[in-house]
Structure formats: structure tokens, C-alpha cells
Scaffold this motif. Structure first.
Motif, PDB file in Angstrom:
ATOM      1  N   LEU A   1       0.593  -1.097   0.176  1.00 19.20           N
ATOM      2  CA  LEU A   1      -0.054  -0.033   0.127  1.00 19.20           C
ATOM      3  C   LEU A   1       0.869   1.215   0.038  1.00 19.20           C
ATOM      4  O   LEU A   1       0.418   2.261  -0.590  1.00 19.20           O
ATOM      5  CB  LEU A   1      -0.932  -0.034   1.210  1.00 19.20           C
ATOM      6  CG  LEU A   1      -1.980   0.924   1.187  1.00 19.20           C
ATOM      7  CD1 LEU A   1      -2.947   0.956   0.145  1.00 19.20           C
ATOM      8  CD2 LEU A   1      -2.746   1.067   2.682  1.00 19.20           C
TER       9      LEU A   1
ATOM     10  N   THR B   1     -12.397   6.991  -3.304  1.00 22.29           N
ATOM     11  CA  THR B   1     -11.607   6.292  -2.757  1.00 22.29           C
ATOM     12  C   THR B   1     -10.447   5.502  -3.693  1.00 22.29           C
ATOM     13  O   THR B   1     -10.615   5.687  -4.950  1.00 22.29           O
ATOM     14  CB  THR B   1     -12.240   5.043  -2.043  1.00 22.29           C
ATOM     15  OG1 THR B   1     -12.911   4.322  -3.420  1.00 22.29           O
ATOM     16  CG2 THR B   1     -13.189   5.584  -1.268  1.00 22.29           C
ATOM     17  N   GLY B   2      -9.605   4.900  -3.144  1.00 20.42           N
ATOM     18  CA  GLY B   2      -8.506   4.284  -3.905  1.00 20.42           C
ATOM     19  C   GLY B   2      -9.143   3.160  -4.884  1.00 20.42           C
ATOM     20  O   GLY B   2      -8.793   3.057  -6.032  1.00 20.42           O
ATOM     21  N   ASP B   3     -10.271   2.548  -4.542  1.00 24.32           N
ATOM     22  CA  ASP B   3     -10.856   1.384  -5.401  1.00 24.32           C
ATOM     23  C   ASP B   3     -11.306   2.153  -6.449  1.00 24.32           C
ATOM     24  O   ASP B   3     -11.455   1.511  -7.637  1.00 24.32           O
ATOM     25  CB  ASP B   3     -11.914   0.794  -4.465  1.00 24.32           C
ATOM     26  CG  ASP B   3     -11.186  -0.387  -3.671  1.00 24.32           C
ATOM     27  OD1 ASP B   3     -10.054  -0.644  -3.720  1.00 24.32           O
ATOM     28  OD2 ASP B   3     -11.977  -0.492  -2.537  1.00 24.32           O
TER      29      ASP B   3
ATOM     30  N   TRP C   1       0.846   7.520  -6.400  1.00 25.23           N
ATOM     31  CA  TRP C   1      -0.221   8.228  -6.602  1.00 25.23           C
ATOM     32  C   TRP C   1       0.012   9.645  -6.074  1.00 25.23           C
ATOM     33  O   TRP C   1      -0.473  10.796  -6.618  1.00 25.23           O
ATOM     34  CB  TRP C   1      -1.672   7.798  -6.098  1.00 25.23           C
ATOM     35  CG  TRP C   1      -1.983   6.859  -7.274  1.00 25.23           C
ATOM     36  CD1 TRP C   1      -2.188   5.639  -7.205  1.00 25.23           C
ATOM     37  CD2 TRP C   1      -2.983   7.272  -8.428  1.00 25.23           C
ATOM     38  NE1 TRP C   1      -2.726   5.209  -8.572  1.00 25.23           N
ATOM     39  CE2 TRP C   1      -3.026   6.128  -9.256  1.00 25.23           C
ATOM     40  CE3 TRP C   1      -3.473   8.594  -8.595  1.00 25.23           C
ATOM     41  CZ2 TRP C   1      -3.961   6.210 -10.273  1.00 25.23           C
ATOM     42  CZ3 TRP C   1      -4.074   8.583  -9.985  1.00 25.23           C
ATOM     43  CH2 TRP C   1      -4.148   7.449 -10.937  1.00 25.23           C
TER      44      TRP C   1
ATOM     45  N   GLU D   1       1.843   2.074  -3.537  1.00 28.81           N
ATOM     46  CA  GLU D   1       0.651   2.508  -4.115  1.00 28.81           C
ATOM     47  C   GLU D   1       0.486   3.949  -3.935  1.00 28.81           C
ATOM     48  O   GLU D   1       0.292   4.862  -4.943  1.00 28.81           O
ATOM     49  CB  GLU D   1      -0.651   1.606  -3.893  1.00 28.81           C
ATOM     50  CG  GLU D   1      -1.759   2.309  -4.622  1.00 28.81           C
ATOM     51  CD  GLU D   1      -3.148   1.582  -4.284  1.00 28.81           C
ATOM     52  OE1 GLU D   1      -3.424   0.800  -5.401  1.00 28.81           O
ATOM     53  OE2 GLU D   1      -3.368   1.298  -3.058  1.00 28.81           O
ATOM     54  N   ILE D   2       0.410   4.249  -2.491  1.00 24.16           N
ATOM     55  CA  ILE D   2       0.154   5.752  -2.175  1.00 24.16           C
ATOM     56  C   ILE D   2       1.246   6.712  -2.627  1.00 24.16           C
ATOM     57  O   ILE D   2       1.063   7.882  -3.010  1.00 24.16           O
ATOM     58  CB  ILE D   2       0.021   5.750  -0.763  1.00 24.16           C
ATOM     59  CG1 ILE D   2      -1.181   4.938  -0.255  1.00 24.16           C
ATOM     60  CG2 ILE D   2       0.031   7.214  -0.086  1.00 24.16           C
ATOM     61  CD1 ILE D   2      -1.442   5.021   1.430  1.00 24.16           C
TER      62      ILE D   2
ATOM     63  N   ARG E   1     -10.681   5.119  -7.680  1.00 24.96           N
ATOM     64  CA  ARG E   1      -9.736   5.580  -8.586  1.00 24.96           C
ATOM     65  C   ARG E   1      -9.090   4.439  -9.439  1.00 24.96           C
ATOM     66  O   ARG E   1      -9.078   4.677 -10.647  1.00 24.96           O
ATOM     67  CB  ARG E   1      -8.548   6.067  -7.631  1.00 24.96           C
ATOM     68  CG  ARG E   1      -7.383   6.623  -8.430  1.00 24.96           C
ATOM     69  CD  ARG E   1      -6.125   6.682  -7.555  1.00 24.96           C
ATOM     70  NE  ARG E   1      -5.740   5.192  -7.136  1.00 24.96           N
ATOM     71  CZ  ARG E   1      -5.214   4.919  -5.852  1.00 24.96           C
ATOM     72  NH1 ARG E   1      -4.777   5.852  -5.200  1.00 24.96           N
ATOM     73  NH2 ARG E   1      -4.820   3.892  -5.582  1.00 24.96           N
ATOM     74  N   ASP E   2      -8.799   3.224  -8.887  1.00 24.65           N
ATOM     75  CA  ASP E   2      -8.250   2.319  -9.880  1.00 24.65           C
ATOM     76  C   ASP E   2      -9.350   1.889 -11.060  1.00 24.65           C
ATOM     77  O   ASP E   2      -8.950   1.515 -12.006  1.00 24.65           O
ATOM     78  CB  ASP E   2      -7.994   1.016  -8.884  1.00 24.65           C
ATOM     79  CG  ASP E   2      -6.788   1.199  -8.078  1.00 24.65           C
ATOM     80  OD1 ASP E   2      -6.148   2.104  -8.337  1.00 24.65           O
ATOM     81  OD2 ASP E   2      -6.680   0.694  -7.030  1.00 24.65           O
TER      82      ASP E   2
ATOM     83  N   ARG F   1      -3.636   6.756 -16.404  1.00 28.76           N
ATOM     84  CA  ARG F   1      -3.562   7.156 -14.879  1.00 28.76           C
ATOM     85  C   ARG F   1      -3.139   8.676 -15.093  1.00 28.76           C
ATOM     86  O   ARG F   1      -3.506   9.495 -14.133  1.00 28.76           O
ATOM     87  CB  ARG F   1      -1.973   6.556 -14.549  1.00 28.76           C
ATOM     88  CG  ARG F   1      -2.455   5.150 -13.995  1.00 28.76           C
ATOM     89  CD  ARG F   1      -1.227   4.251 -14.077  1.00 28.76           C
ATOM     90  NE  ARG F   1      -0.087   4.447 -13.247  1.00 28.76           N
ATOM     91  CZ  ARG F   1       0.192   4.049 -11.891  1.00 28.76           C
ATOM     92  NH1 ARG F   1      -0.887   3.213 -11.380  1.00 28.76           N
ATOM     93  NH2 ARG F   1       1.155   4.609 -11.085  1.00 28.76           N
TER      94      ARG F   1
END
Length: 406
Positions: free
Chosen positions: A71, A196-198, A78, A74-75, A200-201, A179
Motif C-alpha cells: 500500500l 477512494t482508492g478502489d 499516486w 501505491e500511495i 480511482r483504480d 493514469r
């Protein structure tokens, strides 16, 4: 001549013991034989961390639930993308191409041109379906079309398209472009985005699918170049390392203001006691938060008709009092109210480079008691917030106002 000097936010004893003699020297040079009453309040009425900073995540050295894990990567990535949405495309434009020699047969299109065409087709109205619904739900539907245009028209994207020379490079280009579009839309939306991250993905996957690729492309050349840098800058252990000193270091400055806004009366009572120690008309000088407290004190005393010794002049230096009143957050005055009868003459000194200094005259238009005076220390913030006391222009203007006929 009696002067009272009230220090500002974040000042503690060691600093005050250096500051007060400096102010005294500047005043006594213009008023020989005058008395400066140093009004120190930082230890008693200032803020501190009563539990030693226990509320700060990471201050005790414990690792979070996702510390140094996937994580974090990933953070970190981004965070870089939100800061610079075109950074991955910029890397792709610089790295070498794929497996061929870069020569194109006549009539055969370069591999990256297909991606450029597909990105161009994304411009215009939002496509119906899941993408449009998700853009609306995350609050970035308004910034998405311009984000597509920004990416499509960028030299970074054009350069990355030129370098895409095989199927593998095209897949990586499609992922980076998707992206970049989502990052640009999120970056422009700022606080308006609720994502949220979900989500965004999923947005990246949907945009990537329209480009003929996927939004996630692990192990590519971009990851090799940017991944390590992003992780070193933004992993949770690094954030934890800096969060404690940054938070505790800001307590005297920010904490004093927050504490005063919530529990300011004890400080005002203390200032009133110091002022009442002499019936002689006094010049009261407040820096930063000290100026807020003095404006509050004199305004409340005038409104309540509570007798205070006459203030020959109230001086605020680098103060936020006018700004707080404009917000309706000044304790001593109701929102939008003017200064009450009995409020003293007010000289407000500010430096444009001081981000904590504000003008008073426009907030109290037409009130002859309020005088703004601009100075310049030729220093950037935050040095400009403390440099007033070494400027002759500050003391000269105070002297001028004291000696002016009333």
C-alpha cells in the motif's frame, strides 16, 4: 512614557528575553526615560501537549497496519501523480523504445499513434455507461474533459507516443496515459473530489480499456524509474518520522492561537491586571496573537463599560485581529460590528510579505481611530513575521502617532 509590550504566538521565555530588550531599545531611543513593561504570557497561557504528544500517530515509534507494505508503494506513486500528473509520460518519452530499430515501413503507422488517436477520441462529451456514472460519483466529472485535453495536448504524451515502438511499449503507454488523465482530473478537482482508492483504480481501468490497454502495468520501465523515488519520499515510516517533530514543533505557534480562541479570557484578565497597575495613559503594543488579545480586551471593556486606564495608543504589529473580525471570529466584537465608543486609537503595522499580518482600515472603513502602516523587512515569510522589531520604520511610526495631536 509607559509602554506595555505583549508578545505573539509561539514565543517562549528564552526568545522573549531576547525580544523585549530589543523593543525597549527601539522605544527608549525615541522616548528617553520611558518605561517598558514586558508582558510575558507564553508559559502560563500558551499551549503545550499535556499528554506528551500521545495523540500523534507514529510518535511512539509503532508501525501502522500498512507500514512499508504494498500500500505504501501505491500511495507513494499516486502522490507523485497528483503532484505531477504527466510524470510517468515524461519518463516514457525519455527512455529507449522497444525491440525494433525505430525504422517505419512506408504506409505503416507508428505504434504510439494508435494510442494518440484513442486519447483524442476521449475528448468531448462524457461517454455513457459506468465511466460517466463513476466520474459523477467521485466529483470529477467537471474536471475530466479538460484533463483529457491537457494530456492529449502535452508534449510529454506526444514524446511518449513517439517512443512506443512495439506491443509491450504500447500497453505501457496506454496505462500511463490512463493514469495521467485520472490524476489530472483528481488534481484539478482538489477538495471537491470524493474518491477512494478502489474508485480511482476502477476509473483508470475504464479509461485504459478505451485506450486498448489496462490501467495497471506492473514492472514497467516507469515503475523502475519512479517507484523507488516515490517510495523513499512518501512511505508511512517517513511520514511518521516527520509528523511528530512537525506537529510538536508547531504547537507553540498554532496551539497558542487555538487555545486562545477557545480559552482566551485568562490571558485577557492577565493583560488587564498589568494595564491597571498604573493609572498613567499607556501605549500598549501587541505582536501577532498579543495584538488580537489587546483588541479583544479593549473592545470588550468598551462594550461592557468596564473602566480601563486610558490607552494613549494601541499598536498591533503583524496581527490577525482584522482578519478574524472579517471572519466573524474576533471574540471582542460581534460579526460586522464597528469599534465601540471608548475604543482607543489603533495603529496597525503590517508587512505584505508577512502571511500572518492583515490590514485594519478596510475592515473598519471611515473610522478615524484606525490607522494602517505598511513596512517592509525585505524578508520572506516566516522571517518577515519577526523582523518588525529591527525596523526603525516601526518605532518611528509609533513615535509619530504618539506625538500627533488628538
Amino acid at each position: 512614557m509607559r509602554f506595555i509590550f505583549v508578545h505573539g504566538t509561539g514565543v517562549r521565555r528564552e526568545r522573549f528575553d531576547k525580544l523585549a530588550p530589543m523593543v525597549a531599545s527601539g522605544l527608549t531611543a525615541r522616548f528617553p526615560g520611558s518605561e517598558l513593561v514586558p508582558c510575558y504570557w507564553g508559559d502560563v497561557y500558551g499551549a503545550d501537549l499535556s499528554a506528551g504528544g500521545a495523540s500523534i500517530p507514529g510518535v511512539d515509534g509503532t508501525r501502522g497496519v500498512a507500514a512499508a507494505g504494498p500500500l505504501d508503494h501505491e500511495i507513494a506513486e499516486w502522490l507523485l501523480l497528483l503532484t505531477d500528473p504527466l510524470c510517468e509520460l515524461r519518463v516514457l518519452a525519455k527512455v529507449a523504445g522497444g525491440g525494433d530499430d525505430g525504422l517505419q515501413m512506408p504506409g505503416v503507422r507508428a505504434a504510439g499513434e494508435e494510442i494518440a488517436d484513442r486519447v483524442a477520441k476521449l475528448q468531448g462529451d462524457l461517454p455513457p455507461g459506468e465511466l460517466a456514472l463513476l466520474l459523477q460519483a467521485t466529483g470529477i466529472a467537471g474536471s475530466y474533459p479538460a484533463a483529457v485535453g491537457t494530456v492529449a495536448g502535452s508534449s510529454e504524451f506526444a514524446g511518449a507516443c513517439d517512443m512506443a515502438s512495439d506491443a509491450l511499449a504500447v500497453r505501457e503507454l496506454a496505462a500511463a496515459a490512463a493514469r495521467a488523465v485520472v490524476a489530472q482530473a483528481l488534481s484539478v478537482a482538489g477538495d471537491e473530489a470524493l474518491c477512494t482508492g478502489d474508485e480511482r483504480d476502477r476509473l483508470v481501468d475504464l479509461v485504459g480499456a478505451q485506450l486498448g490497454g489496462t490501467g495497471r502495468f506492473p514492472g514497467g520501465r516507469v515503475a523502475a524509474v519512479l517507484g523507488g523515488l516515490a517510495l523513499r519520499l512518501t512511505t508511512q515510516p517517513v511520514l511518521d518520522h516527520w509528523r511528530a517533530p512537525l506537529t510538536t514543533g508547531s504547537v507553540p505557534a498554532l496551539g497558542d492561537i487555538l487555545r486562545y480562541q477557545t480559552r482566551g479570557r485568562p490571558l485577557r484578565d492577565y493583560l488587564e491586571t498589568v494595564i491597571k497597575e498604573s493609572a498613567e495613559p499607556t501605549v500598549v503594543i501587541g505582536h501577532s496573537l498579543g495584538g488580537i488579545a489587546l483588541v479583544d480586551l479593549y473592545a470588550l471593556a468598551a462594550i461592557d463599560r468596564r473602566p480601563l486606564p486610558e490607552a494613549r495608543l494601541l499598536v498591533t504589529v503583524g496581527s490577525q485581529a482584522p482578519f478574524l473580525h472579517e471572519l466573524g471570529a474576533l471574540t471582542g466584537l460581534p460579526p460586522t460590528a464597528g469599534l465601540p465608543p471608548g475604543f482607543p486609537r489603533w495603529l496597525n503595522v503590517f508587512d505584505r510579505k508577512d502571511l500572518l499580518a492583515y490590514r485594519a482600515e478596510p475592515v473598519f472603513p471611515g473610522d478615524p481611530r484606525v490607522i494602517d502602516h505598511e513596512v517592509s523587512s525585505r524578508q520572506p515569510f516566516p522571517l518577515s513575521h519577526s523582523a518588525y522589531w529591527k525596523l526603525d520604520a516601526v518605532y518611528d511610526r509609533i513615535a509619530e502617532e504618539i506625538e500627533a495631536p488628538r
